[in-house]
Design a protein around this motif. Structure first.
Motif, mmCIF file in Angstrom:
data_model
loop_
_atom_site.group_PDB
_atom_site.id
_atom_site.type_symbol
_atom_site.label_atom_id
_atom_site.label_comp_id
_atom_site.label_asym_id
_atom_site.label_seq_id
_atom_site.Cartn_x
_atom_site.Cartn_y
_atom_site.Cartn_z
ATOM 1 N N CYS B 89 22.131 25.582 11.638
ATOM 2 C CA CYS B 89 20.880 24.841 12.224
ATOM 3 C C CYS B 89 19.970 24.796 11.199
ATOM 4 O O CYS B 89 19.829 25.707 10.323
ATOM 5 N N ALA B 90 18.916 23.758 11.092
ATOM 6 C CA ALA B 90 18.174 23.744 10.182
ATOM 7 C C ALA B 90 16.865 23.086 10.641
ATOM 8 O O ALA B 90 17.124 21.951 11.399
ATOM 9 N N GLU B 91 15.820 23.424 10.101
ATOM 10 C CA GLU B 91 14.490 22.600 10.679
ATOM 11 C C GLU B 91 13.926 22.099 9.220
ATOM 12 O O GLU B 91 13.928 22.670 8.200
ATOM 13 N N GLY B 92 13.342 20.808 9.393
ATOM 14 C CA GLY B 92 12.920 20.229 8.249
ATOM 15 C C GLY B 92 11.615 19.364 8.355
ATOM 16 O O GLY B 92 11.544 18.559 9.413
ATOM 17 N N GLY B 93 10.336 19.921 7.723
ATOM 18 C CA GLY B 93 9.341 19.136 7.939
ATOM 19 C C GLY B 93 8.716 18.597 6.630
ATOM 20 O O GLY B 93 7.942 17.816 6.431
ATOM 21 N N SER B 94 9.422 19.211 5.649
ATOM 22 C CA SER B 94 9.188 18.840 4.165
ATOM 23 C C SER B 94 10.428 18.348 3.700
ATOM 24 O O SER B 94 11.313 18.064 4.487
ATOM 25 N N TYR B 95 10.641 18.410 2.454
ATOM 26 C CA TYR B 95 11.911 17.753 1.850
ATOM 27 C C TYR B 95 12.978 19.122 1.736
ATOM 28 O O TYR B 95 14.200 18.821 1.370
ATOM 29 N N ILE B 96 12.639 20.401 2.065
ATOM 30 C CA ILE B 96 13.314 21.454 1.932
ATOM 31 C C ILE B 96 13.752 22.006 3.211
ATOM 32 O O ILE B 96 12.746 22.747 3.690
ATOM 33 N N PRO B 97 14.620 21.620 3.876
ATOM 34 C CA PRO B 97 14.932 22.127 5.278
ATOM 35 C C PRO B 97 15.155 23.876 5.227
ATOM 36 O O PRO B 97 15.663 24.332 3.969
ATOM 37 N N THR B 98 14.751 24.662 6.087
ATOM 38 C CA THR B 98 15.077 25.890 6.164
ATOM 39 C C THR B 98 16.391 26.036 7.094
ATOM 40 O O THR B 98 16.451 25.245 8.189
ATOM 41 N N PHE B 99 17.185 26.859 6.426
ATOM 42 C CA PHE B 99 18.623 26.872 7.224
ATOM 43 C C PHE B 99 18.841 28.406 7.923
ATOM 44 O O PHE B 99 18.188 29.455 7.358
ATOM 45 N N GLY B 100 19.490 28.398 9.211
ATOM 46 C CA GLY B 100 19.621 29.332 9.571
ATOM 47 C C GLY B 100 21.160 29.881 9.156
ATOM 48 O O GLY B 100 21.465 29.510 7.902
ATOM 49 N N ARG B 101 21.462 31.211 9.251
ATOM 50 C CA ARG B 101 22.632 32.015 8.669
ATOM 51 C C ARG B 101 23.996 31.288 9.152
ATOM 52 O O ARG B 101 24.916 31.716 8.381
ATOM 53 N N GLY B 102 24.118 30.607 10.021
ATOM 54 C CA GLY B 102 25.092 29.916 10.501
ATOM 55 C C GLY B 102 26.099 30.499 11.534
ATOM 56 O O GLY B 102 25.958 31.806 11.555
ATOM 57 N N THR B 103 26.613 29.756 12.436
ATOM 58 C CA THR B 103 27.446 30.357 13.433
ATOM 59 C C THR B 103 28.893 29.847 13.148
ATOM 60 O O THR B 103 29.113 28.716 13.086
ATOM 61 N N SER B 104 29.772 31.066 13.062
ATOM 62 C CA SER B 104 31.316 30.783 12.700
ATOM 63 C C SER B 104 31.678 30.578 14.169
ATOM 64 O O SER B 104 31.747 31.461 15.187
ATOM 65 N N LEU B 105 32.220 29.089 14.437
ATOM 66 C CA LEU B 105 33.042 28.873 15.758
ATOM 67 C C LEU B 105 34.321 29.189 15.504
ATOM 68 O O LEU B 105 35.152 28.248 14.499
ATOM 69 N N ILE B 106 34.930 29.876 16.274
ATOM 70 C CA ILE B 106 36.577 30.180 16.317
ATOM 71 C C ILE B 106 37.036 29.388 17.601
ATOM 72 O O ILE B 106 36.422 29.832 18.812
ATOM 73 N N VAL B 107 37.760 28.519 17.515
ATOM 74 C CA VAL B 107 38.697 27.879 18.467
ATOM 75 C C VAL B 107 40.032 28.265 18.759
ATOM 76 O O VAL B 107 40.957 28.088 17.588
ATOM 77 N N HIS B 108 40.418 28.922 19.551
ATOM 78 C CA HIS B 108 41.867 29.559 19.768
ATOM 79 C C HIS B 108 42.523 28.826 21.002
ATOM 80 O O HIS B 108 41.841 28.201 22.021
ATOM 81 N N PRO B 109 43.812 28.473 20.850
ATOM 82 C CA PRO B 109 44.453 27.807 21.741
ATOM 83 C C PRO B 109 44.503 28.450 23.186
ATOM 84 O O PRO B 109 44.339 29.745 23.236
#
Lengths: 115, 109
Positions: B89-109
């Motif tokens: 996820c990232a927010e941007g009001g200027s030219y440099i967005p601020t990112f979250g640390r990321g969510t690892s999505l694991i999809v299993h059968p």
């Protein structure tokens, strides 16, 4: 058109050495940003260059530096490497013009391992 | 200061819906983004939403924005194993967005 190209993709250095990473942006993109990605800290902004000038800077020590050339290609340099500098270094380019969405286009990264 | 927070992991079964949540702090953000990072690759923009919108749908993706609570979510319908990746996820009001640390999505059968 060609995407963002980063070289080298992988490199191994020892503590105390220095390293230079290169980034070629998408044609027509004049802004280049650098990010450091680590499992512990996530994605951290290093600096942004636009028209050969550093426009924004993150909270990194002076050992981290960069520059941008007249063709918009950019390099970043890390001197006196520390073990904690081991990371994936990502470069991103953008148009940086008013009215666009601010989308960043990322390269595949340069993975640096410091031993 | 600016901060974007998201949970680190999400595990779902193939065919189910995935919902990744994010909170941000900068109310002046013009755009909010979702980027996807597949193994060994850089980030790629998945979708974005303009700050004056509440919802955006793009095929299997639905983005919901609650500006009052500064909450952004990404729903992936009919999640496939190929959706396994890290989502930022990232927010941007200027030219440099601020990112979250990321969510690892694991999809299993």
């Amino acid at each position: 058109k060609a995407g963002v190209t980063q070289t080298p993709r992988y490199l191994i250095k020892t503590r105390g050495q220095q390293v230079t990473l290169s980034c070629s942006p998408i044609s027509g993109h004049r802004s280049v940003s650098w990010y450091q990605q680590t499992p512990g800290q996530g994605l951290q902004f290093l600096f942004e260059y636009f028209s050969e000038t550093q426009r924004n800077k993150g909270n990194f020590p002076g050992r981290f530096s960069g520059r941008q050339f007249s063709n918009s290609r950019s390099e970043m340099n890390v001197s006196t490497l520390e073990l904690g500098d081991s990371a994936l270094y990502l470069c991103a380019s953008s148009r940086r013009t008013g009215g666009n969405t601010g989308e960043l286009f990322f390269g595949e990264g340069s993975r640096l391992t410091v031993l | 200061g600016e901060d974007v927070e998201q949970s680190l992991f999400l595990s779902v079964r193939e065919g189910d819906s995935s919902v990744i949540n994010c909170t941000y702090t900068d109310s002046s953000s013009t755009y909010l983004y979702w980027y996807k990072q597949e193994p060994g690759a850089g980030l790629q923009l998945l979708t974005y939403i303009f700050s004056n919108m509440d919802m955006k749908q793009d095929q299997r993706l639905t983005v919901l924005l609650n500006k009052k609570d500064k909450h952004l979510s990404l729903r992936i319908a009919d999640t496939q194993t190929g959706d396994s990746a890290i989502y930022f996820c990232a927010e941007g009001g200027s030219y440099i967005p601020t990112f979250g640390r990321g969510t690892s999505l694991i999809v299993h059968p």
